[in-house]
Design a protein around this motif. Structure first.
Motif, mmCIF file in Angstrom:
data_model
loop_
_atom_site.group_PDB
_atom_site.id
_atom_site.type_symbol
_atom_site.label_atom_id
_atom_site.label_comp_id
_atom_site.label_asym_id
_atom_site.label_seq_id
_atom_site.Cartn_x
_atom_site.Cartn_y
_atom_site.Cartn_z
ATOM 1 N N ALA A 218 0.840 -1.201 0.000
ATOM 2 C CA ALA A 218 0.000 0.000 0.000
ATOM 3 C C ALA A 218 0.876 1.253 0.000
ATOM 4 N N LYS A 219 0.526 2.228 -0.828
ATOM 5 C CA LYS A 219 1.318 3.450 -0.973
ATOM 6 C C LYS A 219 0.444 4.686 -0.707
ATOM 7 N N ASP A 220 1.109 5.751 -0.277
ATOM 8 C CA ASP A 220 0.465 7.051 -0.197
ATOM 9 C C ASP A 220 0.068 7.463 -1.609
ATOM 10 N N GLU A 229 14.978 9.950 7.426
ATOM 11 C CA GLU A 229 15.493 9.968 8.802
ATOM 12 C C GLU A 229 14.387 10.294 9.808
ATOM 13 N N HIS A 230 13.347 10.977 9.347
ATOM 14 C CA HIS A 230 12.215 11.336 10.205
ATOM 15 C C HIS A 230 10.924 11.099 9.430
ATOM 16 N N PRO A 231 10.623 9.824 9.133
ATOM 17 C CA PRO A 231 9.461 9.533 8.293
ATOM 18 C C PRO A 231 8.161 9.924 8.984
ATOM 19 N N PRO A 232 7.192 10.355 8.201
ATOM 20 C CA PRO A 232 5.896 10.714 8.775
ATOM 21 C C PRO A 232 5.122 9.474 9.204
ATOM 22 N N VAL A 233 4.081 9.690 9.978
ATOM 23 C CA VAL A 233 3.150 8.633 10.361
ATOM 24 C C VAL A 233 1.772 9.030 9.815
ATOM 25 N N PRO A 234 1.173 8.223 8.948
ATOM 26 C CA PRO A 234 1.698 6.951 8.450
ATOM 27 C C PRO A 234 2.832 7.137 7.446
ATOM 28 N N PRO A 236 4.837 6.660 4.018
ATOM 29 C CA PRO A 236 4.244 6.662 2.666
ATOM 30 C C PRO A 236 4.149 5.295 1.998
ATOM 31 N N TYR A 237 4.946 4.311 2.438
ATOM 32 C CA TYR A 237 4.827 3.000 1.790
ATOM 33 C C TYR A 237 5.147 1.819 2.705
ATOM 34 N N ASP A 241 -2.302 1.543 6.909
ATOM 35 C CA ASP A 241 -3.487 0.802 7.336
ATOM 36 C C ASP A 241 -4.190 0.117 6.171
ATOM 37 N N GLU A 242 -4.106 0.708 4.971
ATOM 38 C CA GLU A 242 -4.795 0.122 3.822
ATOM 39 C C GLU A 242 -4.301 -1.282 3.483
#
Length: 550
Positions: A218-220, A229-234, A236-237, A241-242
């Motif tokens: 599942a991808k954004d 280094e500081h990935p967002p939540v969720p 991107p890949y 949840d999908e």
């Protein structure tokens, strides 16, 4: 040889042997393992005492990533054999009481797959391109990738292709090699095709599937830039949840059979609660335990991992798994012989000094620990022979895309994939027939004569005979089946000591000095020969029988 009888939920406490076909046994002499070679060795695997076999991809593939770039799931790659041979192998395994698990790779296909070839020939915006992640580039003339994502194998995760008229065109996403375009799971045709693939193999008797890179399909949909280094939540890949909708669909397919098929996930996650979400009753049955695989040889850390694993799996009623090596990581004999026992593959780790005697001793102890824990255990082919990582492969023989795409910053996975030694005093050590015209696809060390199956069979104290005896005892000890487990007071802070119910105990001495044998305990099996003394040697696991009920 006794034929095993297994329960419907066989995956809960099975011992599953990973077969990397290319390196297992070569029947036709071309230097590459094949299905005929595996079938000839099935009695060996049954006699070893395992319950199931997991096969890495055997499908039609250009082999840009050792078969994980699948061109056609309904055909066997000719280098391995054909579909008729696969069906015969599955049937023969079942006759010997062995279950069969195959790999499915939902994140991507091969760039030679019919879908992708059609997409390349199609216009931007076409329906067939929507099966993948084609996007226009950024910059004045689309010369820049659509976003800043990097490939797992190194380098950028986008490749530009020409339009049908030959002019520079769109880019496509590949989180792995450029030959592995990512699928767009927002397109319902992708889900329909994969559920059809599952049925194709389940109808041929396959008992389960191992799901490769299970957190990544599942991808954004916005394909936004991010800081790794500081990935967002969720993310991107990773672990969106999908993705759970995909596996709920797969579970429905697996449960539609009279004997439900198993779904086993390759789930690399740091958070136990996020991992447990994949193991809910309507998703996967089990997932690989990478925290355990990567845990250092340290009593406190191992206890933490065991506790977090069992506690994390309990709320969803899933069985734990225990694994020490596989086709993607440095073999644990070598890891345990280094000061840094992690599974990294940097040149510094690769070139670090290795004490193979110490690594072998710890590896044997770790196997008895794994086998005594509640849940299922995985054995990577060759670990029962005590094989170390082959660290001196010449660069010209390497084939792993990790090595090439990182310009050697990641040494790659070839060292754990060297073909198995079966017999003889020199390469190919029985891997290929005598006088075969081609050498093994990766060179074997010349000093492996003492590590062959024939050299270790019947040899007291050999690693192979330890595995055979441990698996025999595990099968016949009722305490080692089910979920009962409790920690006991350790004789030393550098030990692990637990009960599995009844009279069974397991003591692991992870220190460099002997520790006392618990009073009233009688040894059943030890990872190294034990003298008739009341101590457990350093770096040793011992299985015990105790009169006190557990």
């Amino acid at each position: 040889m006794a034929i095993r009888v297994q329960t419907a939920e066989w995956w809960r406490d099975a011992v599953i042997y990973q077969v990397y076909v290319r390196s297992f046994a070569d029947a036709d002499g071309d230097g590459i393992g094949d299905l005929a070679g595996v079938r000839a060795k099935l009695p060996y695997l049954a006699e070893l005492g395992v319950d199931a076999l997991w096969f890495n991809p055997w499908y039609l593939s250009p082999m840009a990533d050792a078969g994980y770039d699948v061109a056609d799931y309904r055909r066997i790659d000719p280098v391995f054999g054909d579909l008729e041979q696969a069906e015969a192998l599955i049937a023969e395994a079942h006759r010997l009481g062995l279950r069969v698990v195959v790999d499915v790779v939902p994140n991507h296909l091969s760039d030679q797959h019919a879908w992708f070839q059609e997409a390349l020939a199609a216009e931007p915006g076409s329906e067939v391109r929507d099966l993948f992640w084609f996007r226009p580039g950024r910059g004045e003339n689309g010369e820049l990738p659509p976003n800043n994502w990097d490939s797992v194998f190194g380098g950028r995760a986008w490749t530009r292709v020409p339009d049908p008229d030959g002019s520079p065109g769109e880019w496509y996403l590949h989180l792995f090699a450029s030959e592995q375009p990512d699928l767009n799971w927002n397109n319902p045709k992708v889900a329909e095709e994969h559920e059809s693939i599952l049925r194709f193999w389940f109808d041929r008797g396959v008992d389960g599937v191992r799901i490769d890179s299970a957190t990544m399909p599942a991808k954004d949909p916005d394909l936004a830039d991010f800081d790794p280094e500081h990935p967002p939540v969720p993310h991107p890949y990773v672990d969106r949840d999908e993705v759970h909708g995909i596996y709920r669909g797969w579970r429905a397919v697996a449960d539609s059979y009279a004997e439900p098929r198993a779904l086993i996930g390759e789930v690399w996650l740091d958070r136990p609660d996020r991992l447990a979400a994949y193991l809910r009753p309507d998703e996967m049955h089990t997932a690989f335990n990478f925290d355990y695989l990567n845990c250092p040889w340290d009593a406190e850390r191992l206890r933490e991992v065991i506790d977090s694993t069992l506690q994390g799996h309990a709320p969803v009623g899933a069985a734990a798994t225990w694994v020490l090596s596989n086709h993607d990581v440095t073999r644990h004999v070598t890891r345990y012989g280094r000061a840094d026992t992690s599974m990294g593959r940097s040149p510094a780790q690769h070139g670090a000094p290795v004490d193979l005697a110490l690594g072998t001793r710890r590896a044997r102890a770790a196997f008895l620990l794994s086998l005594a824990l509640p849940g299922s255990t995985y054995i990577y082919q060759g670990e029962e022979l005590g094989l170390p990582e082959v660290q001196d492969l010449p660069d010209e023989s390497r084939q792993d895309p990790y090595f090439f795409r990182t310009q050697g910053a990641d040494i790659g996975r070839d060292g754990c994939r060297v073909p198995l030694p079966w017999s003889g005093q020199a390469p190919p050590f029985g891997f290929s027939p005598q006088g075969a015209p081609a050498p093994p696809w990766l060179p074997q060390p010349a000093d492996w004569a003492g590590r062959t199956v024939s050299a270790q069979s019947g040899t007291a104290g050999s690693t192979l005979e330890l595995y055979r005896e441990a698996l025999r005892l595990r099968r016949h000890r009722p305490e080692l089946h089910g979920d009962r487990f409790r920690w006991l007071a350790e004789p030393d802070r550098r030990t692990l000591y637990f009960a599995r119910g009844g009279s069974f105990r397991c003591l692991v001495n992870l220190s460099d000095t002997p520790v006392p044998l618990p009073e009233g305990a009688e040894p059943l099996l030890a990872s190294v020969p034990m003298a008739a003394t009341a101590v457990v040697p350093a770096n040793t696991t011992v299985w015990l029988s105790c009169a006190e009920p557990g």
